[in-house]
Design an enzyme around this catalytic site. Sequence first.
Site, short mmCIF file in Angstrom:
data_model
loop_
_atom_site.label_atom_id
_atom_site.label_comp_id
_atom_site.label_asym_id
_atom_site.label_seq_id
_atom_site.Cartn_x
_atom_site.Cartn_y
_atom_site.Cartn_z
N MET B 30 0.91 -1.16 0.06
CA MET B 30 0.03 -0.03 0.15
C MET B 30 0.92 1.29 0.10
O MET B 30 0.60 2.28 0.55
CB MET B 30 -0.95 0.07 1.17
CG MET B 30 -2.00 -1.15 1.23
SD MET B 30 -3.51 -0.82 2.08
CE MET B 30 -3.08 -0.46 3.62
N GLY B 31 2.01 1.20 -0.32
CA GLY B 31 3.06 2.37 -0.45
C GLY B 31 3.58 2.61 0.85
O GLY B 31 3.31 1.91 1.86
N HIS B 37 9.37 -3.05 3.50
CA HIS B 37 9.00 -3.33 2.05
C HIS B 37 10.35 -3.56 1.34
O HIS B 37 10.43 -4.30 0.59
CB HIS B 37 8.41 -2.11 1.39
CG HIS B 37 7.09 -1.46 2.23
ND1 HIS B 37 6.94 -0.61 3.05
CD2 HIS B 37 5.68 -2.15 2.16
CE1 HIS B 37 5.68 -0.39 3.55
NE2 HIS B 37 4.78 -1.41 2.94
N GLN B 61 -10.08 -3.06 2.47
CA GLN B 61 -9.63 -3.67 3.51
C GLN B 61 -9.77 -2.76 4.69
O GLN B 61 -9.11 -3.18 5.86
CB GLN B 61 -8.32 -4.25 3.33
CG GLN B 61 -7.14 -3.12 3.01
CD GLN B 61 -6.04 -3.95 2.62
OE1 GLN B 61 -5.82 -4.29 1.59
NE2 GLN B 61 -4.79 -3.92 3.52
N GLN B 148 6.49 -10.89 7.99
CA GLN B 148 5.84 -11.45 9.28
C GLN B 148 5.05 -10.54 10.17
O GLN B 148 4.31 -11.30 10.94
CB GLN B 148 7.10 -12.30 9.92
CG GLN B 148 6.42 -13.05 11.15
CD GLN B 148 7.66 -13.52 12.24
OE1 GLN B 148 8.41 -13.75 11.66
NE2 GLN B 148 7.33 -13.45 13.32
N LYS B 149 5.40 -9.13 9.89
CA LYS B 149 4.42 -8.42 10.92
C LYS B 149 2.95 -8.59 10.59
O LYS B 149 2.38 -8.56 11.73
CB LYS B 149 4.81 -6.93 10.68
CG LYS B 149 4.62 -6.09 11.88
CD LYS B 149 4.58 -4.84 11.52
CE LYS B 149 3.55 -4.25 10.39
NZ LYS B 149 2.66 -3.48 10.78
N ASP B 150 2.75 -8.88 9.60
CA ASP B 150 1.29 -9.32 9.21
C ASP B 150 1.04 -10.72 9.21
O ASP B 150 0.77 -11.14 7.99
CB ASP B 150 0.71 -8.49 8.08
CG ASP B 150 0.83 -6.98 8.14
OD1 ASP B 150 0.07 -6.33 8.86
OD2 ASP B 150 1.63 -6.56 7.48
N MET B 184 8.77 -2.01 12.19
CA MET B 184 8.60 -1.06 11.02
C MET B 184 7.07 -1.16 10.55
O MET B 184 6.53 -2.23 10.27
CB MET B 184 9.52 -1.18 9.62
CG MET B 184 10.78 -0.88 10.54
SD MET B 184 11.82 0.06 9.04
CE MET B 184 13.43 0.02 10.10
N SER B 185 6.37 0.24 10.37
CA SER B 185 4.94 0.02 9.86
C SER B 185 4.66 1.42 9.14
O SER B 185 5.18 2.46 9.71
CB SER B 185 4.10 -0.06 11.18
OG SER B 185 2.77 0.17 10.42
#
Lengths: 281, 281
Positions: B30-31, B37, B61, B148-150, B184-185
């Site tokens: 989603m940029g 990323h 979503q 893996q964060k999600d 990171m997010s």
Amino acid sequence: MRIVESPHDMQRICESLRLAKETIGFVPTMGAFHDGHVSLIRAARESCSQVVVSLFVNPTQFGPGEDLTKYPRMSEQDASLAEKAGVDFLFAPTEEMMYPKGYVTFVEVERLTKVLCGASRPTHFRGVTTVVAKLFNIVKPHKAFFGQKDAQQTLVIRKMVEDLNMGIEIVEMPIVREPDGLAMSSRNRYLSLEERKEALVLYRSLTEAQRLIDNGERDARRIIESIERTIRAAPHAQLDYVEVVDAWTLEQLRELKGECLIALAVRIGTTRLIDNTKVNV
Amino acid sequence: MRIVESPHDMQRICESLRLAKETIGFVPTMGAFHDGHVSLIRAARESCSQVVVSLFVNPTQFGPGEDLTKYPRMSEQDASLAEKAGVDFLFAPTEEMMYPKGYVTFVEVERLTKVLCGASRPTHFRGVTTVVAKLFNIVKPHKAFFGQKDAQQTLVIRKMVEDLNMGIEIVEMPIVREPDGLAMSSRNRYLSLEERKEALVLYRSLTEAQRLIDNGERDARRIIESIERTIRAAPHAQLDYVEVVDAWTLEQLRELKGECLIALAVRIGTTRLIDNTKVNV
């Protein structure tokens, strides 16, 4: 003709065919072939270099109390008919291969699936779109062929392909009828001799509707009433629905205009039959 | 690097790449790129001959009242980062191209999507699987890379790919963290300076849980209580959930055994952050 059971093998074969620049024509079926199926296979044969037919009685498109267990299975005759019709690959997976333990994923097309057959069979189209999405992913066809008898099904699949960017051309072929007009269907085998005669009311009611339209009738209500009258005259026939809808949106029409679909479902004894006609006015 | 807007063009390009025997590695995003990323793009670069990254803030979503409109959009920086990381194609469609008027088709994975983030965000995963199914059909990747964060998202997509016979290899890459441990997010940008400090409780609670497990703790309840205590100590942090589940079925565990996932979601002010750790005991 090669018979393939495993989805994984079928997918590998189709992947190789694509890499070899073959064009894949696909006809998904539940078997019990009749001339309707043969017409789809022939159309695939004419426009594609490789023809894949799947034969799978898909449990997820049958509702509780429907005819899943008695649905005709005649795989040897089917294989022989498929071979004669020029099929290259007959894909015939088992239920366990298609829906292994723990299966939980479904594809759903909203709105178009709530009317006509979707109103009487609320989970039917979810089963259809799910299995067809799976089959498309396995077979990777360039073109897939469906019969107009299941006009709503073709439309729902067309919408799924468009919405999910599947990049597959959907071809609808005309209804194939018995000499007396009954639309060919694997379910016609369920009919007793007497019911078989009565089953003609579906086609008769549609030809009568067509006659009214040819004579200038444009009022959907009058056409519906004419069909209802014809069906009521048959002692073992029970109307499930008859509707006059836009052929692309399936929205009910008051007045015939543009491409219209006149569709009906009728129970003859315990057998549910469908038929339809498209008119362009 | 080529930027492609139209789904149809992207699909044609990827079809040609496949026919030319290239292997396609795909990173859907989603940029608002960060090093997480970049690690996915690098992994794709290392194992595939062509790397496609999609950049699309997917409206389906986000639930009502969630952060769709304020989700960070920074396409120029993203394009420059993508190019530096070795991306071949950046696919950046508009919302109208992905969900044209009359869009009605959804892909749903049941069960796995009802727990953890799915419990607080009931329509979230349906939006994720739908857009990822679309993107997979457009990009036709051999491999797709997720973080893996999600962890739940990766699992849900893996299940969709398996159930729908998509034939795509799903690769999960480790969580990338800031030097102080914060996962990171793109949503970290929402945090004020003070909130940024408090956001560390997620990682701190997980490292404390890890320490307990290293010391022999196997009781899920004790681990959960330890995490709850750590979160409660942070004045602006509000726990959404913390769970100890089987890493493959997401079923709650009483006792740690095999591959376990410890996952939590915490609101820091108005920002909802997630983090997790996997342990194999």
